[in-house]
Design a protein around this motif. Structure first.
Motif, short mmCIF file in Angstrom:
data_model
loop_
_atom_site.label_atom_id
_atom_site.label_comp_id
_atom_site.label_asym_id
_atom_site.label_seq_id
_atom_site.Cartn_x
_atom_site.Cartn_y
_atom_site.Cartn_z
N THR A 70 0.83 -1.21 0.00
CA THR A 70 0.00 0.00 0.00
C THR A 70 0.86 1.25 0.00
O THR A 70 0.64 2.19 -0.78
N MET A 71 1.88 1.28 0.87
CA MET A 71 2.75 2.44 0.95
C MET A 71 3.51 2.66 -0.35
O MET A 71 3.59 3.78 -0.87
N ALA A 72 4.08 1.59 -0.91
CA ALA A 72 4.87 1.71 -2.14
C ALA A 72 4.01 2.21 -3.30
O ALA A 72 4.45 3.03 -4.11
N THR A 73 2.78 1.72 -3.37
CA THR A 73 1.88 2.16 -4.44
C THR A 73 1.56 3.64 -4.32
O THR A 73 1.55 4.38 -5.31
N GLN A 74 1.33 4.10 -3.09
CA GLN A 74 1.01 5.51 -2.88
C GLN A 74 2.22 6.40 -3.14
O GLN A 74 2.09 7.50 -3.71
N ILE A 75 3.41 5.96 -2.74
CA ILE A 75 4.61 6.74 -2.99
C ILE A 75 4.89 6.80 -4.49
O ILE A 75 5.35 7.83 -5.00
N GLU A 76 4.62 5.72 -5.19
CA GLU A 76 4.81 5.73 -6.64
C GLU A 76 3.88 6.76 -7.29
O GLU A 76 4.27 7.48 -8.22
N GLU A 77 2.65 6.87 -6.80
CA GLU A 77 1.72 7.87 -7.31
C GLU A 77 2.22 9.28 -6.99
O GLU A 77 2.11 10.19 -7.81
N LEU A 78 2.74 9.46 -5.79
CA LEU A 78 3.30 10.76 -5.41
C LEU A 78 4.47 11.12 -6.31
O LEU A 78 4.59 12.26 -6.77
N ASN A 79 5.35 10.15 -6.56
CA ASN A 79 6.50 10.41 -7.42
C ASN A 79 6.05 10.80 -8.83
O ASN A 79 6.60 11.73 -9.43
N LYS A 80 5.04 10.11 -9.36
CA LYS A 80 4.55 10.45 -10.69
C LYS A 80 3.99 11.86 -10.72
O LYS A 80 4.23 12.62 -11.69
N LEU A 81 3.30 12.26 -9.66
CA LEU A 81 2.75 13.60 -9.59
C LEU A 81 3.87 14.65 -9.59
O LEU A 81 3.80 15.66 -10.29
N SER A 161 4.46 13.78 8.73
CA SER A 161 3.74 13.31 7.54
C SER A 161 4.24 13.96 6.25
O SER A 161 3.56 13.90 5.22
N SER A 162 5.40 14.57 6.27
CA SER A 162 5.94 15.17 5.05
C SER A 162 7.00 14.24 4.45
O SER A 162 7.48 13.31 5.09
N PHE A 163 7.34 14.52 3.19
CA PHE A 163 8.34 13.75 2.47
C PHE A 163 9.40 14.70 1.93
O PHE A 163 9.14 15.88 1.73
N CYS A 164 10.57 14.15 1.68
CA CYS A 164 11.66 14.92 1.09
C CYS A 164 11.96 14.35 -0.30
O CYS A 164 12.23 13.14 -0.43
N PHE A 165 11.86 15.17 -1.34
CA PHE A 165 12.16 14.73 -2.71
C PHE A 165 13.59 15.14 -3.05
O PHE A 165 13.93 16.32 -2.96
N VAL A 166 14.41 14.17 -3.42
CA VAL A 166 15.83 14.41 -3.68
C VAL A 166 16.13 14.17 -5.16
O VAL A 166 15.83 13.10 -5.69
N VAL A 167 16.71 15.15 -5.81
CA VAL A 167 17.11 15.03 -7.21
C VAL A 167 18.38 14.20 -7.28
O VAL A 167 19.36 14.47 -6.58
N GLY A 168 18.39 13.19 -8.15
CA GLY A 168 19.58 12.38 -8.36
C GLY A 168 20.36 12.86 -9.57
O GLY A 168 19.89 13.67 -10.37
N ASP A 169 21.58 12.33 -9.74
CA ASP A 169 22.43 12.73 -10.86
C ASP A 169 21.75 12.53 -12.22
O ASP A 169 21.86 13.40 -13.09
N PRO A 170 21.06 11.40 -12.48
CA PRO A 170 20.42 11.24 -13.79
C PRO A 170 19.33 12.29 -14.07
O PRO A 170 19.16 12.70 -15.22
N LEU A 171 18.63 12.73 -13.03
CA LEU A 171 17.62 13.76 -13.23
C LEU A 171 18.29 15.11 -13.54
O LEU A 171 17.76 15.92 -14.30
N ARG A 172 19.44 15.33 -12.97
CA ARG A 172 20.21 16.53 -13.32
C ARG A 172 20.58 16.50 -14.80
O ARG A 172 20.45 17.51 -15.50
N ALA A 173 21.00 15.33 -15.29
CA ALA A 173 21.35 15.21 -16.71
C ALA A 173 20.11 15.37 -17.58
O ALA A 173 20.15 16.06 -18.61
N TRP A 174 18.99 14.75 -17.17
CA TRP A 174 17.75 14.86 -17.95
C TRP A 174 17.31 16.30 -18.08
O TRP A 174 16.83 16.73 -19.13
N SER A 175 17.46 17.09 -17.01
CA SER A 175 17.03 18.49 -17.03
C SER A 175 18.08 19.41 -17.65
O SER A 175 17.92 20.63 -17.64
N ASN A 176 19.15 18.82 -18.17
CA ASN A 176 20.24 19.59 -18.78
C ASN A 176 20.83 20.59 -17.79
O ASN A 176 21.12 21.74 -18.13
#
Length: 262
Positions: A70-81, A161-176
């Motif tokens: 349940t948690m993983a499914t909800q976090i996946e939805e959050l990530n997609k958002l 109840s908050s989350f921390c979103f961390v940008v990884g190296d590949p996302l840095r490359a994707w965003s140029n």
């Protein structure tokens, strides 16, 4: 989490993987003597969760399976958002299907043990993330620190109840280069231990990380070559990369010098 950390070592060792840090990592000098952590691949797939639980507990722990799935499914939805918000912020909302990276969610369960009273000790070394991005959920015990521009470290205090979103190296490359992969670490005091869950975005096999053409122009020339995610991931944990600062590994692997524009 507490039940998982307390399983017998011989069961923990069954959480194994040929990929770096994809299985159980116990206290060790390479990571930290305070660290104890597991990783569960494709965590939004119930069969994957069930297989993991059967390794850890003789009865398969149905309650853990239900909660984890349940948690993983909800976090996946959050990530997609979050991803859709990022894509839309660059004016690519109508093209999101073509620029979105296909991925599976890798969940990491972590405990950082408390050092002796009065001691301030590293729970996890400073690094930038090698997955595309990470969502972190902790138990309100302080410890996560990020490095700011002047080289100072600040401790994050997340609201309940908050989350921390961390940008990884590949996302840095994707965003140029528009998004920055932040250097972060865990520092522990002798007050108490810390539990944390991190959900990593791991692209499916064969995924090529490349900046959308709309993010490349004369003012923003292409900074990184297109690259296979898994090749970069394996490079980041290779012997040659051990001598490169974590925040410079993307540059060493994929930097275009000089950058090029369309």
């Amino acid at each position: 989490m507490k039940e998982l950390i307390e399983v017998l070592v011989e069961r923990k060792q069954k959480n194994a993987s040929p990929l770096p840090y994809h299985g159980w990592v116990g206290p060790c000098t390479q990571v930290s003597l305070l660290y104890d952590g597991f990783r569960l691949g494709d965590a939004s797939n119930y069969d994957s969760v069930k297989s993991f639980a059967q390794l850890m507990w003789p009865d398969g722990h149905p309650r853990f399976c239900k909660s984890m799935h349940t948690m993983a499914t909800q976090i996946e939805e959050l990530n997609k958002l979050i991803w859709l918000m990022i894509i839309d912020s660059y004016g690519l909302g109508e093209k999101w299907e073509s620029v979105m990276i296909n991925y599976k969610m890798l969940v990491q369960f972590m405990k950082y043990m408390a050092p002796p009273p009065g001691v301030y000790e590293r729970g996890l070394f400073a690094h930038t993330d090698k997955p595309v991005s990470t969502i972190i959920c902790d138990d309100q015990v302080l410890g996560l620190e990020v490095e700011v521009k002047d080289g100072q470290w600040i401790k994050l205090s997340l609201s309940p109840s908050s989350f921390c979103f961390v940008v990884g190296d590949p996302l840095r490359a994707w965003s140029n280069g528009r998004l920055k992969a932040v250097n972060h670490r865990i520092m522990m005091s002798g007050d108490n231990g810390r539990y944390s869950i991190a959900a990593f975005v791991i692209p499916i096999e064969g995924t090529i990380i490349k900046a959308p053409k709309e993010l490349i122009d004369e003012q923003h020339p292409q900074l990184y070559k297109d690259f296979d995610f898994m090749e970069f991931f394996l490079f980041a944990f290779s012997d040659p990369a051990k001598h490169i600062d974590s925040g410079e590994q993307l540059h060493a692997f994929a930097s275009l010098s000089p950058p090029i524009s369309n």
